[in-house]
Design a protein around this motif. Structure first.
Motif, mmCIF file in Angstrom:
data_model
loop_
_atom_site.group_PDB
_atom_site.id
_atom_site.type_symbol
_atom_site.label_atom_id
_atom_site.label_comp_id
_atom_site.label_asym_id
_atom_site.label_seq_id
_atom_site.Cartn_x
_atom_site.Cartn_y
_atom_site.Cartn_z
ATOM 1 N N HIS A 1 -49.118 -37.839 108.970
ATOM 2 C CA HIS A 1 -48.577 -38.564 107.819
ATOM 3 C C HIS A 1 -47.451 -37.785 107.146
ATOM 4 O O HIS A 1 -46.464 -38.374 106.688
ATOM 5 C CB HIS A 1 -49.689 -38.864 106.822
ATOM 6 C CG HIS A 1 -50.738 -39.786 107.378
ATOM 7 N ND1 HIS A 1 -51.959 -39.986 106.777
ATOM 8 C CD2 HIS A 1 -50.748 -40.554 108.504
ATOM 9 C CE1 HIS A 1 -52.667 -40.832 107.492
ATOM 10 N NE2 HIS A 1 -51.951 -41.188 108.536
ATOM 11 N N ARG B 1 -50.953 -43.764 104.397
ATOM 12 C CA ARG B 1 -49.986 -42.668 104.365
ATOM 13 C C ARG B 1 -49.809 -42.131 102.947
ATOM 14 O O ARG B 1 -49.727 -40.921 102.726
ATOM 15 C CB ARG B 1 -48.639 -43.144 104.919
ATOM 16 C CG ARG B 1 -48.718 -43.582 106.378
ATOM 17 C CD ARG B 1 -47.345 -43.956 106.921
ATOM 18 N NE ARG B 1 -47.425 -44.427 108.298
ATOM 19 C CZ ARG B 1 -46.378 -44.748 109.054
ATOM 20 N NH1 ARG B 1 -45.151 -44.643 108.534
ATOM 21 N NH2 ARG B 1 -46.530 -45.160 110.292
ATOM 22 N N ASP C 1 -54.448 -35.995 110.749
ATOM 23 C CA ASP C 1 -53.873 -37.032 109.885
ATOM 24 C C ASP C 1 -52.892 -36.419 108.887
ATOM 25 O O ASP C 1 -51.842 -36.999 108.595
ATOM 26 C CB ASP C 1 -54.978 -37.779 109.134
ATOM 27 C CG ASP C 1 -55.731 -38.743 110.036
ATOM 28 O OD1 ASP C 1 -55.202 -39.080 111.115
ATOM 29 O OD2 ASP C 1 -56.848 -39.152 109.667
ATOM 30 N N THR D 1 -52.742 -39.897 101.770
ATOM 31 C CA THR D 1 -52.743 -38.557 102.362
ATOM 32 C C THR D 1 -51.784 -37.633 101.624
ATOM 33 O O THR D 1 -52.127 -36.500 101.272
ATOM 34 C CB THR D 1 -52.351 -38.632 103.842
ATOM 35 O OG1 THR D 1 -53.277 -39.485 104.531
ATOM 36 C CG2 THR D 1 -52.377 -37.263 104.489
#
Length: 351
Positions: free
Chosen positions: A81, A127, A77, A130
């Protein structure tokens, strides 16, 4: 009469604060012993700091999270992202090699995702969280003094009803699977397994065949496979058990990997394949009004479970949530459930 000794006479009691040191000894004393030369000191003071860029910051953050034992799914991830953020910077700011973005850049990114990409607020917030986590880490490490996310708020996400697959739609989906073929049997097993366990699709794809207990109708989710890094047991019904008996016999003869779900060559499948597969089956079944996806299966399991048992605490353990926040959303019944309970209340009151 005094005798000359060749020494310079001085009066008694006069202080003498000089040393008669030969010049050859003075020449051997290096400048670093005596003092730091002004030129060297000036160079140290004027040496510029290494330029901090987003790439360098992310690499340090990624290495730190990797060293801390972050799950591979979490690391994936981070990469995904950050890559989306890089794409935005490359298109709008000619790359990111020479600066760390400020809050104006972050706000421009949010606007771009809303107006150009037309993403949902919930997707945008994922997003943002992160990337924001990276800057928060950089502050705690003393790398930066402030975050570009300061005074930048996440988007408000309207609380929408979960999409749930009805029993009629479920039958249509299974009718599209030809159980006399390996792929048809496997696809039916995948849907049945998800509907019975409520697993996340990534967790499901990481289940090993040996972790399935046919007799007790259960499966183990390893800590390294779970999103929350906590091991747990999930359970399945008789339909899934019957499909597993046939499938595991094929797996024992043809499996080339320990993963439960394999392709016809015996190789493991990933969550992207599973998502596309289930979506394709939904199109073949001509399901309308509901997005047929692995996460919809998870919502369906949770909604059915809470309606049948009314126990959010055991549901939390089955779903693998670390808190009750998400589970409470399933407890909030939809309009039809409220009306049904209200009618029961009224009928009892009239009696």
């Amino acid at each position: 009469m005094s005798v000359s000794t060749g020494k310079t006479p001085h009066k008694r009691g006069q202080r003498k604060n000089t040393l008669d040191i030969p010049q050859r000894f003075l020449d051997r004393l290096t400048p670093t012993v005596l003092e730091t030369p002004r030129s060297t000191q000036q160079k140290v003071e004027e040496a510029p700091n290494e330029t901090l860029t987003l790439n360098k910051l992310f690499n340090r953050y990624y290495t730190a999270r990797q060293a801390a034992g972050a799950a591979e799914r979490t690391l994936e991830d981070y990469r995904k992202h950050m890559n989306w953020f890089r794409c935005f910077l490359a298109s709008e700011y000619s790359g990111l090699d020479n600066f760390v973005p400020n809050r104006d850049v972050i706000r421009s990114w949010i606007s771009h995702m809303l107006t150009v990409q037309k993403l949902k607020p919930s997707t945008i917030n994922i997003r943002l969280r992160t990337v924001k986590a990276m800057f928060n880490w950089a502050i705690t490490e003393g790398i930066i003094k402030e975050s570009p996310f300061d005074n930048v708020e996440l988007l408000r996400v309207p609380e929408e009803d979960f999409q749930v697959i009805s029993k009629i739609q479920e039958r249509k989906l299974f009718n599209c699977c030809e159980l006399t073929t390996f792929t048809g049997l496997r696809d039916a097993l995948l849907m049945s397994f998800l509907l019975d366990t409520g697993l996340r699709i990534g967790e499901c794809m990481r289940i090993f065949a040996e972790e399935v207990d046919l007799q007790n109708r259960s499966a183990s989710v390893r800590a390294e496979s779970a999103k929350t890094r906590k091991a747990r047991l999930v359970y399945f019904g008789s339909r899934t058990q019957e499909l597993l008996v046939i499938y595991l016999a094929w797996h024992e003869q043809n499996g080339q990997a320990p993963n439960l779900f394999l392709n016809e060559y015996g190789q493991p499948l990933d969550k992207n394949w599973a998502t596309r597969c289930i979506s394709f089956i939904g199109k073949r079944a001509k399901i309308a009004g509901v997005r047929i996806s692995p996460h919809t299966f998870r919502h369906t399991f949770a909604t059915r479970y809470i309606k049948a048992t009314g126990d959010p605490f055991s549901l939390r353990r089955l779903l693998g949530h670390s808190s009750m926040e998400m589970v409470n959303r399933y407890v909030n019944q939809d309009a039809s459930d409220v009306r049904e309970q209200y009618e029961k209340f009224m009928s009892r009151g009239n009696e």
